[in-house]
Enzyme design. Structure first.
Site, short mmCIF file in Angstrom:
data_model
loop_
_atom_site.label_atom_id
_atom_site.label_comp_id
_atom_site.label_asym_id
_atom_site.label_seq_id
_atom_site.Cartn_x
_atom_site.Cartn_y
_atom_site.Cartn_z
CB CYS A 266 -0.97 -0.05 1.18
SG CYS A 266 -2.37 1.09 1.04
CG HIS A 351 -4.46 -3.83 2.48
ND1 HIS A 351 -4.00 -3.43 3.71
CD2 HIS A 351 -4.67 -2.69 1.77
CE1 HIS A 351 -3.95 -2.11 3.76
NE2 HIS A 351 -4.35 -1.64 2.59
CD GLU A 353 -3.66 -6.58 5.47
OE1 GLU A 353 -4.53 -5.68 5.52
OE2 GLU A 353 -2.79 -6.59 4.57
#
Length: 380
Positions: A266, A351, A353
């Site tokens: 990001c 992202h 995660e």
């Protein structure tokens, strides 16, 4: 409680107010995720932004301590079609309205979010104000125009930790219940320093799951201070705002190149782009949601990804003799990932995660681990 959302171009939306009473300003953006509103609101990357959720019914499963991505909400305000005043879920601890009221965040509901999102898609993200304390249309529009622009705004320094700290909790220790078997983290094999530009807690959990002992440091930590801790790798986190004013971060990354493996996501990806001599630019309305298809150019596989950013790295500004472009967004062809040809460094714009795929991007943590393993082997 009556509420009004005024945009800087004069468009006005009136509805019902929930959450905190008051007036809050921010860049108005929309998120297309179907669930996860608590994670969205507590993501520090939303600092300085008013968030529209395109899914029409929000709040029905409440909020709880375990689902927050940070210690507080960072969104300036919430815009929804319909807010549920009833929270019905076995994990719920508090209704969303009360949760946001505690932190001073207003909600406007009962407006035409489809019309609002179409307006932003046509004209681009813009500044706005949510008010539950009155004000005529022209006054509110003028106040929205006078609020800070996201371009040129360093928000990483606003949301970063003020002091370094260690994180050692794996996913299994956060939110595990009798209904959800705990995930056990691997034995610790690597020491990782994570730069906090607005880091989400689930990123830290995933690093621990991968066998990392993590030390989180403030955004302005120098490269020499990081190298003094003798880390096996450095992680560059997500975060809010414009990457170009975060010049101290790009400077630190340039000094880390070739000295330690680096993985960025990001805002961390954008900072890597700047550190490599590239440029960034503002997207028309950004990428915010959990359904963005990304093509891995090296494997030709498509990943369904979670994204939250308003800026992107210009691929034409990068040196193709040094950098490989690894990922591309299939919605608008923007750059979504890169790696260095000779140095231990790679990054993605999205992202990994998060789990919309649900696990399409989990391999990136494994790649970071393998990079650190190889670096340790080479360095003896």
């Amino acid at each position: 409680m009556e509420a009004v959302l005024a945009l800087e171009d004069g468009r006005i939306f009136r509805g019902r107010g929930y959450g905190a009473s008051g007036k809050r300003f921010g860049e108005v953006v929309f998120n297309t995720s179907l669930s996860g509103y608590q994670e969205i609101l507590t993501d520090p990357s939303y600092s300085g932004q008013i968030v529209i959720l395109t899914y029409p019914h929000i709040g029905n499963y409440g909020t709880n301590t375990l689902d927050s991505e940070s210690h507080q909400p960072y969104a300036e305000g919430l815009v929804v079609r319909e807010l549920s005043e009833l929270a019905s879920n076995w994990r719920s601890e508090e209704e969303i309205s009360n949760f946001l009221a505690h932190y001073g965040v207003p909600i406007i509901s009962d407006i035409d979010t489809r019309a609002l999102v179409l307006h932003l898609r046509k004209h681009g993200a813009m500044r706005g104000v949510i008010s539950t304390v009155g004000g005529n249309n022209s006054e509110l529009t003028a106040e929205a125009k006078a609020s800070p622009s996201m371009v040129g705004l360093d928000l990483a320094s606003r949301v970063t930790t003020q002091s370094r700290y260690d994180w050692n909790k794996p996913s299994g220790e956060i939110g595990s219940t009798k209904r959800e078997p705990a995930q056990v983290g691997r034995a610790t094999r690597f020491r990782v320093v994570a730069y906090d530009y607005g880091i989400k807690q689930n990123i830290l959990r995933r690093l621990v799951d991968s066998g990392c002992a993590v030390t989180v440091v403030p955004a302005a930590t120098t490269a020499s201070d990081v190298l003094d801790t003798k880390p096996d790798g450095v992680f560059l986190s997500n975060g809010p705002g414009d990457p170009e004013p975060v010049a101290y971060a790009a400077r630190a990354v340039r000094e880390l190149l070739g000295k330690v493996p680096v993985f960025g996501i990001c805002l961390g990806h954008q900072i890597i782009g700047l550190a490599l001599g590239g440029k960034t630019y503002k997207l028309k309305f950004g990428h915010h949601g959990g359904n963005h298809p990304v093509l891995n150019l090296e494997t030709q596989k498509v990943e369904i990804t979670a994204q939250n950013h308003g800026f992107a790295v210009d691929p034409d500004s990068l040196n193709v003799n040094e950098v490989v472009l690894t990922h591309r967004n299939l919605n608008d062809d923007t750059l979504e990932g890169l790696r260095h040809k000779s140095l231990p460094l790679f990054s993605v714009q999205y992202h990994p995660e998060a789990s919309p795929g649900p696990h399409d991007s989990a391999y990136l943590f494994e790649r970071f681990v393998k990079m650190m393993e190889e670096w340790k082997r080479i360095r003896g």
